[in-house]
Design a protein around this motif. Structure first.
Motif, PDB file in Angstrom:
ATOM      1  N   GLN A  11       0.806  -1.213   0.000  1.00 28.72           N
ATOM      2  CA  GLN A  11       0.000   0.000   0.000  1.00 28.72           C
ATOM      3  C   GLN A  11       0.845   1.271   0.000  1.00 28.72           C
ATOM      4  O   GLN A  11       0.325   2.366  -0.018  1.00 28.72           O
ATOM      5  N   GLU A  12       2.157   1.158   0.065  1.00 30.57           N
ATOM      6  CA  GLU A  12       3.001   2.346   0.022  1.00 30.57           C
ATOM      7  C   GLU A  12       2.897   2.998  -1.355  1.00 30.57           C
ATOM      8  O   GLU A  12       3.180   2.382  -2.377  1.00 30.57           O
ATOM      9  N   VAL A  13       2.488   4.259  -1.368  1.00 30.57           N
ATOM     10  CA  VAL A  13       2.395   5.042  -2.608  1.00 30.57           C
ATOM     11  C   VAL A  13       3.540   6.043  -2.583  1.00 30.57           C
ATOM     12  O   VAL A  13       3.549   6.966  -1.772  1.00 30.57           O
ATOM     13  N   ARG A  14       4.502   5.861  -3.462  1.00 31.45           N
ATOM     14  CA  ARG A  14       5.746   6.608  -3.397  1.00 31.45           C
ATOM     15  C   ARG A  14       5.767   7.807  -4.343  1.00 31.45           C
ATOM     16  O   ARG A  14       5.002   7.854  -5.307  1.00 31.45           O
ATOM     17  N   LEU A  15       6.681   8.742  -4.073  1.00 33.47           N
ATOM     18  CA  LEU A  15       6.945   9.828  -5.016  1.00 33.47           C
ATOM     19  C   LEU A  15       7.616   9.262  -6.268  1.00 33.47           C
ATOM     20  O   LEU A  15       7.340   9.695  -7.392  1.00 33.47           O
ATOM     21  N   ARG A  20       2.652  11.321  -0.791  1.00 36.48           N
ATOM     22  CA  ARG A  20       1.388  11.040  -1.462  1.00 36.48           C
ATOM     23  C   ARG A  20       0.418  10.350  -0.511  1.00 36.48           C
ATOM     24  O   ARG A  20       0.823   9.674   0.432  1.00 36.48           O
ATOM     25  N   GLU A  21      -0.858  10.531  -0.784  1.00 42.22           N
ATOM     26  CA  GLU A  21      -1.911   9.866  -0.014  1.00 42.22           C
ATOM     27  C   GLU A  21      -1.716   8.354  -0.092  1.00 42.22           C
ATOM     28  O   GLU A  21      -1.527   7.789  -1.167  1.00 42.22           O
ATOM     29  N   GLN A  22      -1.738   7.699   1.068  1.00 42.26           N
ATOM     30  CA  GLN A  22      -1.506   6.263   1.112  1.00 42.26           C
ATOM     31  C   GLN A  22      -2.781   5.443   0.895  1.00 42.26           C
ATOM     32  O   GLN A  22      -2.708   4.259   0.583  1.00 42.26           O
ATOM     33  N   ASP A  23      -3.932   6.060   1.044  1.00 45.69           N
ATOM     34  CA  ASP A  23      -5.206   5.364   0.844  1.00 45.69           C
ATOM     35  C   ASP A  23      -5.505   5.293  -0.650  1.00 45.69           C
ATOM     36  O   ASP A  23      -5.863   6.285  -1.273  1.00 45.69           O
ATOM     37  N   GLN A  24      -5.367   4.114  -1.230  1.00 45.14           N
ATOM     38  CA  GLN A  24      -5.534   3.974  -2.678  1.00 45.14           C
ATOM     39  C   GLN A  24      -6.989   4.005  -3.128  1.00 45.14           C
ATOM     40  O   GLN A  24      -7.272   3.944  -4.325  1.00 45.14           O
ATOM     41  N   SER A  25      -7.898   4.136  -2.174  1.00 43.89           N
ATOM     42  CA  SER A  25      -9.307   4.318  -2.533  1.00 43.89           C
ATOM     43  C   SER A  25      -9.730   5.784  -2.419  1.00 43.89           C
ATOM     44  O   SER A  25     -10.890   6.123  -2.662  1.00 43.89           O
ATOM     45  N   GLY A  78      -0.804  22.694 -11.574  1.00 40.85           N
ATOM     46  CA  GLY A  78      -1.487  23.438 -10.525  1.00 40.85           C
ATOM     47  C   GLY A  78      -2.079  22.556  -9.440  1.00 40.85           C
ATOM     48  O   GLY A  78      -1.765  21.369  -9.314  1.00 40.85           O
ATOM     49  N   MET A  79      -2.960  23.148  -8.647  1.00 37.65           N
ATOM     50  CA  MET A  79      -3.513  22.433  -7.498  1.00 37.65           C
ATOM     51  C   MET A  79      -4.331  21.209  -7.895  1.00 37.65           C
ATOM     52  O   MET A  79      -4.319  20.201  -7.190  1.00 37.65           O
ATOM     53  N   GLN A  80      -5.037  21.271  -9.018  1.00 34.70           N
ATOM     54  CA  GLN A  80      -5.882  20.134  -9.382  1.00 34.70           C
ATOM     55  C   GLN A  80      -5.058  18.879  -9.636  1.00 34.70           C
ATOM     56  O   GLN A  80      -5.371  17.807  -9.114  1.00 34.70           O
ATOM     57  N   VAL A  81      -3.995  18.996 -10.416  1.00 37.30           N
ATOM     58  CA  VAL A  81      -3.167  17.825 -10.707  1.00 37.30           C
ATOM     59  C   VAL A  81      -2.355  17.434  -9.478  1.00 37.30           C
ATOM     60  O   VAL A  81      -2.164  16.243  -9.204  1.00 37.30           O
ATOM     61  N   TRP A  82      -1.885  18.413  -8.710  1.00 35.71           N
ATOM     62  CA  TRP A  82      -1.150  18.117  -7.472  1.00 35.71           C
ATOM     63  C   TRP A  82      -1.991  17.244  -6.551  1.00 35.71           C
ATOM     64  O   TRP A  82      -1.535  16.238  -6.017  1.00 35.71           O
ATOM     65  N   LEU A  83      -3.257  17.639  -6.371  1.00 41.84           N
ATOM     66  CA  LEU A  83      -4.152  16.877  -5.495  1.00 41.84           C
ATOM     67  C   LEU A  83      -4.577  15.560  -6.133  1.00 41.84           C
ATOM     68  O   LEU A  83      -4.775  14.560  -5.437  1.00 41.84           O
ATOM     69  N   LEU A  84      -4.714  15.550  -7.453  1.00 40.07           N
ATOM     70  CA  LEU A  84      -5.086  14.322  -8.156  1.00 40.07           C
ATOM     71  C   LEU A  84      -4.045  13.225  -7.931  1.00 40.07           C
ATOM     72  O   LEU A  84      -4.381  12.040  -7.875  1.00 40.07           O
ATOM     73  N   LEU A  85      -2.794  13.620  -7.764  1.00 35.05           N
ATOM     74  CA  LEU A  85      -1.716  12.668  -7.518  1.00 35.05           C
ATOM     75  C   LEU A  85      -1.556  12.363  -6.026  1.00 35.05           C
ATOM     76  O   LEU A  85      -0.635  11.641  -5.639  1.00 35.05           O
ATOM     77  N   GLY A  86      -2.456  12.914  -5.204  1.00 32.10           N
ATOM     78  CA  GLY A  86      -2.426  12.618  -3.782  1.00 32.10           C
ATOM     79  C   GLY A  86      -1.294  13.286  -3.025  1.00 32.10           C
ATOM     80  O   GLY A  86      -0.918  12.834  -1.943  1.00 32.10           O
ATOM     81  N   LEU A  87      -0.740  14.370  -3.570  1.00 29.29           N
ATOM     82  CA  LEU A  87       0.394  15.035  -2.935  1.00 29.29           C
ATOM     83  C   LEU A  87      -0.055  15.952  -1.800  1.00 29.29           C
ATOM     84  O   LEU A  87      -1.178  16.457  -1.795  1.00 29.29           O
ATOM     85  N   THR A  88       0.857  16.176  -0.871  1.00 28.44           N
ATOM     86  CA  THR A  88       0.568  16.965   0.325  1.00 28.44           C
ATOM     87  C   THR A  88       0.166  18.391  -0.017  1.00 28.44           C
ATOM     88  O   THR A  88       0.820  19.066  -0.821  1.00 28.44           O
ATOM     89  N   ALA A  89      -0.917  18.867   0.603  1.00 28.36           N
ATOM     90  CA  ALA A  89      -1.322  20.268   0.527  1.00 28.36           C
ATOM     91  C   ALA A  89      -1.504  20.787   1.939  1.00 28.36           C
ATOM     92  O   ALA A  89      -2.014  20.074   2.806  1.00 28.36           O
ATOM     93  N   ASN A  90      -1.056  22.011   2.176  1.00 25.63           N
ATOM     94  CA  ASN A  90      -1.140  22.612   3.507  1.00 25.63           C
ATOM     95  C   ASN A  90      -2.039  23.836   3.491  1.00 25.63           C
ATOM     96  O   ASN A  90      -2.070  24.577   2.509  1.00 25.63           O
ATOM     97  N   LYS A  91      -2.734  24.058   4.585  1.00 28.81           N
ATOM     98  CA  LYS A  91      -3.445  25.311   4.771  1.00 28.81           C
ATOM     99  C   LYS A  91      -2.475  26.294   5.418  1.00 28.81           C
ATOM    100  O   LYS A  91      -1.831  25.966   6.417  1.00 28.81           O
ATOM    101  N   PRO A  92      -2.337  27.499   4.845  1.00 24.80           N
ATOM    102  CA  PRO A  92      -1.380  28.454   5.414  1.00 24.80           C
ATOM    103  C   PRO A  92      -1.772  28.837   6.831  1.00 24.80           C
ATOM    104  O   PRO A  92      -2.955  28.921   7.170  1.00 24.80           O
ATOM    105  N   THR A  93      -0.770  29.074   7.656  1.00 26.02           N
ATOM    106  CA  THR A  93      -1.016  29.412   9.054  1.00 26.02           C
ATOM    107  C   THR A  93      -1.169  30.901   9.279  1.00 26.02           C
ATOM    108  O   THR A  93      -1.566  31.343  10.348  1.00 26.02           O
ATOM    109  N   SER A  94      -0.771  31.698   8.301  1.00 23.92           N
ATOM    110  CA  SER A  94      -0.889  33.154   8.436  1.00 23.92           C
ATOM    111  C   SER A  94      -1.123  33.773   7.073  1.00 23.92           C
ATOM    112  O   SER A  94      -0.918  33.141   6.056  1.00 23.92           O
TER     113      SER A  94
END
Length: 212
Positions: A24-28, A49-54, A196-212
């Motif tokens: 289940q390891e999803v690697r870069l 990347r997101e490890q949940d393949q579902s 952009g963000m759509q493909v970044w998220l489509l690949l399950g990559l980390t996204a952060n909410k800014p703190t400030s």
């Protein structure tokens, strides 16, 4: 034939050692599970990347169609001389340029999009602030390392910049790049992440909410 009670546990241990890594390891990349980067501001970010393949996308980035204009398919090249990069190249950019303070990863979107989530290490410079009509545009250029001498801009010490926005249907980052090249910013110091963000998220990559 009796099997010694000491042999059975050893045989089980050997079989576990010989087993392949968890499926289940999803690697870069095949030899890289994640990347941990210490940024110039002292913050440490981990990109993986997101490890949940579902797992699936939700919300705005599940859409496949948007009205054009304004949400038109963007070209693969922002403008001549500007490098278009993919995800692994962008991660390398963060590690090489952002972490050392030699460059910036710029989220070109308006703040209401940025605060929902962005690529780790990104700063928000909305594309509208780079237009020549912005009375504070010159101050932004100076913050990016440009110098004004004799009424002309010197970009010798200007930072390496990588731009992104919402996805291949969003022109905000291209507008930002063209505004800078029109001001004289060297295209070889600019990089365009078209996905952009759509493909970044489509690949399950980390996204952060800014703190400030």
């Amino acid at each position: 034939m009796r099997i010694s009670r000491h042999i059975l546990p050893v045989s089980i241990a050997l079989s576990l050692c010989a087993a392949p890594a968890l499926a289940q390891e999803v690697r870069l990349a095949p030899d890289e599970l994640s990347r941990q980067i210490a940024l110039a501001n002292g913050r440490v970010v981990t990109i993986q990347r997101e490890q949940d393949q579902s797992a699936t996308l939700s919300g705005e980035f599940t859409k496949t169609s948007r009205a054009c204009p304004p949400f038109c398919i963007q070209p693969a090249t922002a403008t001549p001389g500007v490098e278009t990069v993919g995800e692994l190249e962008l991660i390398d950019f963060i590690e090489k340029n952002v972490a050392s303070g030699k460059g910036l990863l710029i989220d070109s979107r308006l703040p209401e999009w940025y605060i929902k989530g962005t690529i780790p290490g990104a700063v928000n410079v909305p594309f509208t602030t780079l237009e020549a009509s912005n009375p504070y545009r010159d101050e932004i250029l100076k913050a990016l390392g440009a110098r004004q001498t004799g009424g002309r801009w010197d970009f010798t010490g200007a930072m390496q910049l990588a731009f992104f926005s919402n996805g291949p249907w969003d022109g905000q980052s291209i507008h930002a790049i063209k505004a800078l090249t029109s001001a004289g910013y060297p295209p070889e110091k600019l990089h365009y992440y078209r996905g952009g963000m759509q493909v970044w998220l489509l690949l399950g990559l980390t996204a952060n909410k800014p703190t400030s």
